[in-house]
Motif scaffolding. Structure first.
Motif, PDB file in Angstrom:
ATOM      1  N   VAL A  82      62.841   5.882  82.182  1.00 54.99           N
ATOM      2  CA  VAL A  82      63.585   6.799  81.317  1.00 54.99           C
ATOM      3  C   VAL A  82      63.359   8.237  81.769  1.00 54.99           C
ATOM      4  CG1 VAL A  82      63.795   7.727  78.974  1.00 54.99           C
ATOM      5  CG2 VAL A  82      63.525   5.267  79.314  1.00 54.99           C
ATOM      6  N   ILE A  83      62.088   8.577  81.993  1.00 50.21           N
ATOM      7  CA  ILE A  83      61.758   9.931  82.437  1.00 50.21           C
ATOM      8  C   ILE A  83      62.368  10.199  83.808  1.00 50.21           C
ATOM      9  CG2 ILE A  83      59.846  11.401  83.219  1.00 50.21           C
ATOM     10  CD1 ILE A  83      58.185  10.196  80.942  1.00 50.21           C
ATOM     11  N   GLU A  84      62.333   9.204  84.674  1.00 51.15           N
ATOM     12  CA  GLU A  84      62.925   9.336  86.006  1.00 51.15           C
ATOM     13  C   GLU A  84      64.422   9.644  85.904  1.00 51.15           C
ATOM     14  OE1 GLU A  84      62.650   6.853  90.137  1.00 51.15           O
ATOM     15  OE2 GLU A  84      63.216   5.732  88.328  1.00 51.15           O
ATOM     16  N   PHE A 120      66.315  13.105  86.974  1.00 53.42           N
ATOM     17  CA  PHE A 120      67.322  12.922  88.027  1.00 53.42           C
ATOM     18  C   PHE A 120      68.685  13.449  87.594  1.00 53.42           C
ATOM     19  CE2 PHE A 120      70.635  10.395  90.122  1.00 53.42           C
ATOM     20  CZ  PHE A 120      70.326  10.644  91.451  1.00 53.42           C
ATOM     21  N   SER A 121      69.034  13.242  86.326  1.00 51.64           N
ATOM     22  CA  SER A 121      70.368  13.617  85.844  1.00 51.64           C
ATOM     23  C   SER A 121      70.478  15.095  85.477  1.00 51.64           C
ATOM     24  CB  SER A 121      70.748  12.778  84.616  1.00 51.64           C
ATOM     25  OG  SER A 121      69.851  13.035  83.540  1.00 51.64           O
ATOM     26  N   SER A 122      69.343  15.785  85.410  1.00 54.74           N
ATOM     27  CA  SER A 122      69.365  17.189  85.011  1.00 54.74           C
ATOM     28  C   SER A 122      69.687  18.088  86.200  1.00 54.74           C
ATOM     29  CB  SER A 122      68.003  17.586  84.422  1.00 54.74           C
ATOM     30  OG  SER A 122      67.993  18.942  84.082  1.00 54.74           O
ATOM     31  N   ASP A 123      70.585  19.039  85.981  1.00 49.58           N
ATOM     32  CA  ASP A 123      70.937  19.996  87.027  1.00 49.58           C
ATOM     33  C   ASP A 123      69.910  21.114  87.132  1.00 49.58           C
ATOM     34  OD1 ASP A 123      73.290  18.681  87.665  1.00 49.58           O
ATOM     35  OD2 ASP A 123      74.422  19.748  86.122  1.00 49.58           O
ATOM     36  N   LEU A 169      63.641  20.494  84.128  1.00 48.51           N
ATOM     37  CA  LEU A 169      63.596  19.882  82.795  1.00 48.51           C
ATOM     38  C   LEU A 169      62.183  19.966  82.221  1.00 48.51           C
ATOM     39  CD1 LEU A 169      65.508  18.371  80.831  1.00 48.51           C
ATOM     40  CD2 LEU A 169      64.674  16.237  81.831  1.00 48.51           C
ATOM     41  N   ALA A 170      62.025  20.694  81.115  1.00 43.41           N
ATOM     42  CA  ALA A 170      60.717  20.898  80.499  1.00 43.41           C
ATOM     43  C   ALA A 170      60.230  19.617  79.828  1.00 43.41           C
ATOM     44  CB  ALA A 170      60.797  22.024  79.473  1.00 43.41           C
ATOM     45  N   PRO A 171      58.909  19.407  79.767  1.00 42.36           N
ATOM     46  CA  PRO A 171      58.356  18.223  79.103  1.00 42.36           C
ATOM     47  C   PRO A 171      58.845  18.063  77.665  1.00 42.36           C
ATOM     48  CG  PRO A 171      56.649  19.346  80.338  1.00 42.36           C
ATOM     49  CD  PRO A 171      57.853  20.237  80.389  1.00 42.36           C
ATOM     50  N   ASP A 172      58.953  19.196  76.946  1.00 38.84           N
ATOM     51  CA  ASP A 172      59.413  19.129  75.545  1.00 38.84           C
ATOM     52  C   ASP A 172      60.846  18.613  75.445  1.00 38.84           C
ATOM     53  OD1 ASP A 172      57.015  20.028  74.607  1.00 38.84           O
ATOM     54  OD2 ASP A 172      57.638  22.115  74.365  1.00 38.84           O
ATOM     55  N   GLU A 173      61.679  18.946  76.429  1.00 38.17           N
ATOM     56  CA  GLU A 173      63.061  18.453  76.434  1.00 38.17           C
ATOM     57  C   GLU A 173      63.086  16.944  76.675  1.00 38.17           C
ATOM     58  OE1 GLU A 173      66.106  21.493  78.164  1.00 38.17           O
ATOM     59  OE2 GLU A 173      64.300  21.678  79.387  1.00 38.17           O
ATOM     60  N   ILE A 174      62.214  16.482  77.548  1.00 40.58           N
ATOM     61  CA  ILE A 174      62.111  15.043  77.820  1.00 40.58           C
ATOM     62  C   ILE A 174      61.689  14.301  76.562  1.00 40.58           C
ATOM     63  CG2 ILE A 174      60.810  13.283  79.096  1.00 40.58           C
ATOM     64  CD1 ILE A 174      60.659  15.306  81.428  1.00 40.58           C
ATOM     65  N   ILE A 175      60.658  14.823  75.895  1.00 38.17           N
ATOM     66  CA  ILE A 175      60.152  14.201  74.664  1.00 38.17           C
ATOM     67  C   ILE A 175      61.226  14.205  73.584  1.00 38.17           C
ATOM     68  CG2 ILE A 175      58.481  14.458  72.787  1.00 38.17           C
ATOM     69  CD1 ILE A 175      56.525  15.600  74.919  1.00 38.17           C
ATOM     70  N   ARG A 176      61.946  15.325  73.457  1.00 41.66           N
ATOM     71  CA  ARG A 176      62.994  15.431  72.439  1.00 41.66           C
ATOM     72  C   ARG A 176      64.111  14.415  72.691  1.00 41.66           C
ATOM     73  NH1 ARG A 176      62.981  20.443  72.184  1.00 41.66           N
ATOM     74  NH2 ARG A 176      64.508  20.956  73.789  1.00 41.66           N
ATOM     75  N   ALA A 177      64.478  14.225  73.958  1.00 35.10           N
ATOM     76  CA  ALA A 177      65.529  13.259  74.295  1.00 35.10           C
ATOM     77  C   ALA A 177      65.085  11.833  73.944  1.00 35.10           C
ATOM     78  CB  ALA A 177      65.857  13.349  75.782  1.00 35.10           C
ATOM     79  N   ILE A 178      63.839  11.512  74.246  1.00 32.91           N
ATOM     80  CA  ILE A 178      63.320  10.169  73.960  1.00 32.91           C
ATOM     81  C   ILE A 178      63.268   9.918  72.455  1.00 32.91           C
ATOM     82  CG2 ILE A 178      61.232   8.731  74.047  1.00 32.91           C
ATOM     83  CD1 ILE A 178      60.714   9.915  76.847  1.00 32.91           C
ATOM     84  N   TYR A 223      60.305  19.935  85.285  1.00 31.28           N
ATOM     85  CA  TYR A 223      60.330  18.996  86.408  1.00 31.28           C
ATOM     86  C   TYR A 223      61.718  18.920  87.037  1.00 31.28           C
ATOM     87  CZ  TYR A 223      55.874  17.448  84.444  1.00 31.28           C
ATOM     88  OH  TYR A 223      54.588  17.403  83.982  1.00 31.28           O
ATOM     89  N   ILE A 224      61.723  18.784  88.357  1.00 35.28           N
ATOM     90  CA  ILE A 224      62.991  18.692  89.068  1.00 35.28           C
ATOM     91  C   ILE A 224      62.786  17.909  90.362  1.00 35.28           C
ATOM     92  CG2 ILE A 224      62.674  20.835  90.390  1.00 35.28           C
ATOM     93  CD1 ILE A 224      65.679  21.387  89.901  1.00 35.28           C
ATOM     94  N   PHE A 225      63.787  17.144  90.763  1.00 29.75           N
ATOM     95  CA  PHE A 225      63.722  16.426  92.029  1.00 29.75           C
ATOM     96  C   PHE A 225      63.936  17.406  93.176  1.00 29.75           C
ATOM     97  CE2 PHE A 225      64.244  12.485  89.636  1.00 29.75           C
ATOM     98  CZ  PHE A 225      63.507  11.591  90.412  1.00 29.75           C
ATOM     99  N   ALA A 226      63.189  17.205  94.260  1.00 28.58           N
ATOM    100  CA  ALA A 226      63.334  18.073  95.424  1.00 28.58           C
ATOM    101  C   ALA A 226      63.054  17.291  96.700  1.00 28.58           C
ATOM    102  CB  ALA A 226      62.384  19.260  95.327  1.00 28.58           C
TER     103      ALA A 226
END
Length: 216
Positions: free
Chosen positions: A8-10, A14-17, A20-29, A71-74
């Motif tokens: 889910v976190i992955e 991955f989908s974020s342009d 992505l902050a940890p709080d945003e990840i937690i809020r989405a979950i 967090y962001i993919f690079a």
């Protein structure tokens, strides 16, 4: 916690342009699975580390980086030259030498006023400041208490993303900058950038000349 939210976190990162902050990840979950889900920032960090271990073991060309407190993919640096070859967007956003110089001063001296900046650079900085504001690399932080109460300028999260920094403490120290300036790879990259700029100016000049000659 277990690995229930690993994928889910992955997928969220991955989908974020953007970073992505940890709080945003937690809020989405929690918005999907309920507020009673027990997941913290440290849990997110642990799972991100597990993902990176998986990418490393499979010799993937990318990792999840922590940039601008998110967090962001690079792509790995090893492959940067190939990705850079195809990237026209970065070329469009490339900063001039004057803009880089101004941005460096603001980054290290912030918050700083325009008069202070110009006293260091020795030239008028109106146009450069406007450009950096438009690119959202700097922002107005307030007003100084000095005479005339001039505006104070500082860097933004976009500045951190542009240069791949997590926070301002990641800025290289002056001594490190001197070492970088002497590095052969840096010198070669600088030469290529200067040659590219020169070629663009020549093309623009030739294009203007050919466009104005319609006598035949």
């Amino acid at each position: 916690m277990d690995n229930t939210y690993l994928s889910v976190i992955e997928s969220l990162i991955f989908s974020s342009d953007d970073s992505l902050a940890p709080d945003e990840i937690i809020r989405a979950i929690k918005s999907i699975d309920g507020e009673d889900v027990e997941i913290s920032r440290s849990d997110v960090e642990v799972l991100v580390n597990q993902l990176n271990e998986k990418y490393e073991s499979s010799e993937s060309s990318f990792r999840i980086l922590k940039i601008a407190n998110g967090y962001i993919f690079a792509t790995l640096e090893t492959f940067a030259k190939y990705v850079g070859y195809l990237s026209s967007e970065r070329a469009k956003r490339r900063l001039s030498q004057a803009a880089l110089e101004t941005l460096s001063i603001i980054a290290y001296k912030q918050p700083i006023t325009k008069p202070e900046l110009e006293s260091i650079r020795g030239v008028n900085s109106d146009y450069i400041l406007t450009t950096l504001l438009e690119k959202n690399l700097i922002t107005i932080k307030g007003r100084a208490e000095s005479v005339g109460r001039p505006l104070l300028y500082g860097t933004t999260d976009e500045f951190l993303k542009y240069f791949g920094l997590n926070n301002l403490t990641d800025l290289p120290k002056p001594r490190e900058i001197e070492e970088i300036m002497q590095d052969e790879d840096f010198i070669e990259q600088k030469r290529k950038i200067m040659m590219s700029d020169l070629e663009e100016k020549i093309e623009e000049s030739l294009g203007g000349e050919s466009g104005g000659d319609n006598s035949d």
